[in-house]
Design a protein around this motif. Structure first.
Motif, mmCIF file in Angstrom:
data_model
loop_
_atom_site.group_PDB
_atom_site.id
_atom_site.type_symbol
_atom_site.label_atom_id
_atom_site.label_comp_id
_atom_site.label_asym_id
_atom_site.label_seq_id
_atom_site.Cartn_x
_atom_site.Cartn_y
_atom_site.Cartn_z
ATOM 1 N N VAL A 19 -8.683 -51.542 12.882
ATOM 2 C CA VAL A 19 -8.200 -51.386 14.401
ATOM 3 C C VAL A 19 -9.621 -51.727 15.039
ATOM 4 N N ILE A 23 -9.728 -54.663 17.679
ATOM 5 C CA ILE A 23 -10.071 -54.658 19.071
ATOM 6 C C ILE A 23 -11.004 -55.627 19.340
ATOM 7 N N ILE A 26 -9.769 -58.953 20.188
ATOM 8 C CA ILE A 26 -9.071 -58.909 21.424
ATOM 9 C C ILE A 26 -9.989 -59.243 22.438
ATOM 10 N N VAL A 56 1.653 -57.200 18.238
ATOM 11 C CA VAL A 56 1.408 -55.544 18.551
ATOM 12 C C VAL A 56 2.805 -55.196 18.376
ATOM 13 N N GLU A 60 4.151 -52.383 15.827
ATOM 14 C CA GLU A 60 4.731 -51.314 16.042
ATOM 15 C C GLU A 60 6.202 -50.766 15.503
ATOM 16 N N ILE B 170 -2.689 -45.582 17.119
ATOM 17 C CA ILE B 170 -3.391 -46.948 17.087
ATOM 18 C C ILE B 170 -2.619 -48.127 18.040
ATOM 19 N N ILE B 171 -1.264 -47.651 17.976
ATOM 20 C CA ILE B 171 -0.558 -48.764 18.867
ATOM 21 C C ILE B 171 -0.708 -48.810 20.386
ATOM 22 N N GLU B 173 -3.846 -47.623 21.539
ATOM 23 C CA GLU B 173 -4.839 -48.236 21.701
ATOM 24 C C GLU B 173 -4.753 -49.912 21.939
ATOM 25 N N LEU B 174 -3.958 -50.515 21.015
ATOM 26 C CA LEU B 174 -4.122 -51.858 21.057
ATOM 27 C C LEU B 174 -3.421 -52.209 22.527
ATOM 28 N N LYS B 175 -2.465 -51.671 22.693
ATOM 29 C CA LYS B 175 -1.615 -52.159 23.853
ATOM 30 C C LYS B 175 -2.640 -51.794 25.163
ATOM 31 N N ARG B 177 -5.719 -52.340 25.341
ATOM 32 C CA ARG B 177 -6.783 -53.245 25.286
ATOM 33 C C ARG B 177 -5.830 -54.719 25.521
#
Lengths: 75, 187
Positions: A19, A23, A26, A56, A60, B170-171, B173-175, B177
């Protein structure tokens, strides 16, 4: 037989590194939004955001599926 | 004609007949004569104008152009009442300072939006910088997508143990960003 706690530790370790890595990637891409260094059309920006969003979303979906395997396969 | 007269009240209620607009009698007190025409005093004429609630001089001019004002009310009060109680158009129409300020702010906003739109319509793409952008993005995007895909592998319950809460964290957090990057791109 692998212990559940071992599985848990593995998950936490890998999730942390992966992760953080994602990050970071990104963040690098959002650096490209800096107009003093780079220039882009709205279409190009939309393309980038769309690609990341879709990725993403698929992650999910994989987490949401309760199957054991990772790939969803239906006949 | 007789019937119409007999039922005039009912017909006006129904909207078939319109009542004639009340025309001020020409014998009004305190008249001014200006270029051969008779006018009410400034205050009396203003009392007739105020209920119209015109909010600008432009609106006033439009109203004057389209409507009959009534006897004794000038369509050029600034000339007629000059030196006879004339203050200003804002006073004449009853525009208070507050509404004036509000209007000005609105106009400014509209102008600003117009300018921004113009800028957006004609963006000048710096080709050199765009080249750099394309180069770097085509290098970084595959890496980023790979990194995100790898996270998806962690969903395998056969190899890993996790709760729904972990996955959601996790999801989210990614979203978050991603949202920030989106905001950066579409400032």
């Amino acid at each position: 037989m692998v212990n559940n706690t071992q599985k848990r530790d593995k998950f936490i370790e890998l999730a942390k590194s992966r992760v953080n890595r994602a990050i970071n990637m990104i963040r690098l891409i959002s650096n490209l939004a800096n107009k003093s260094h780079y220039d882009y059309t709205p279409e190009q920006a939309k393309k980038i955001i769309k690609a990341l969003n879709e990725e993403v979303k698929s992650v999910e979906a994989r987490f949401a599926s309760k199957k054991r395997g990772t790939e969803e396969f239906t006949l | 004609m007789m019937i119409v007269n007999a039922y005039k009240e009912d017909l006006t209620k129904l909207g078939v007949i319109r009542e004639k607009p009340i025309v001020l009698k020409k014998t009004v007190t305190a008249k001014y004569v200006f270029k051969g025409k008779k006018y009410l005093s400034y205050e009396d004429a203003r009392k007739q104008i105020l209920p119209l609630k015109l909010d600008s001089v432009d609106a006033w001019r439009k109203y004057v152009f389209n409507n009959y004002l009534g006897a004794g009310i000038p369509d050029n009060p600034d000339v007629v009442y000059y030196g006879r109680g004339w203050v200003s158009y804002n006073h004449w129409l009853g525009i208070s300072e507050k509404t004036k300020i509000k209007k000005n702010i609105k106009v400014e906003k509209v102008q600003r939006v117009k300018v921004e739109k113009k800028i957006k319509i004609t963006p000048q793409l710096n080709l050199n910088k765009n080249k750099k952008f394309i180069e770097l993005s085509s290098k970084r995007m595959p890496k980023a997508i790979k990194a995100i895909k790898l996270i998806g592998n962690l969903s395998n319950r056969g190899n890993y143990e996790y709760t729904d809460h972990d996955a959601k964290f996790i999801i989210s957090e990614l979203k978050e960003r991603l949202k920030k990057t989106k905001n950066n791109f579409f400032k």
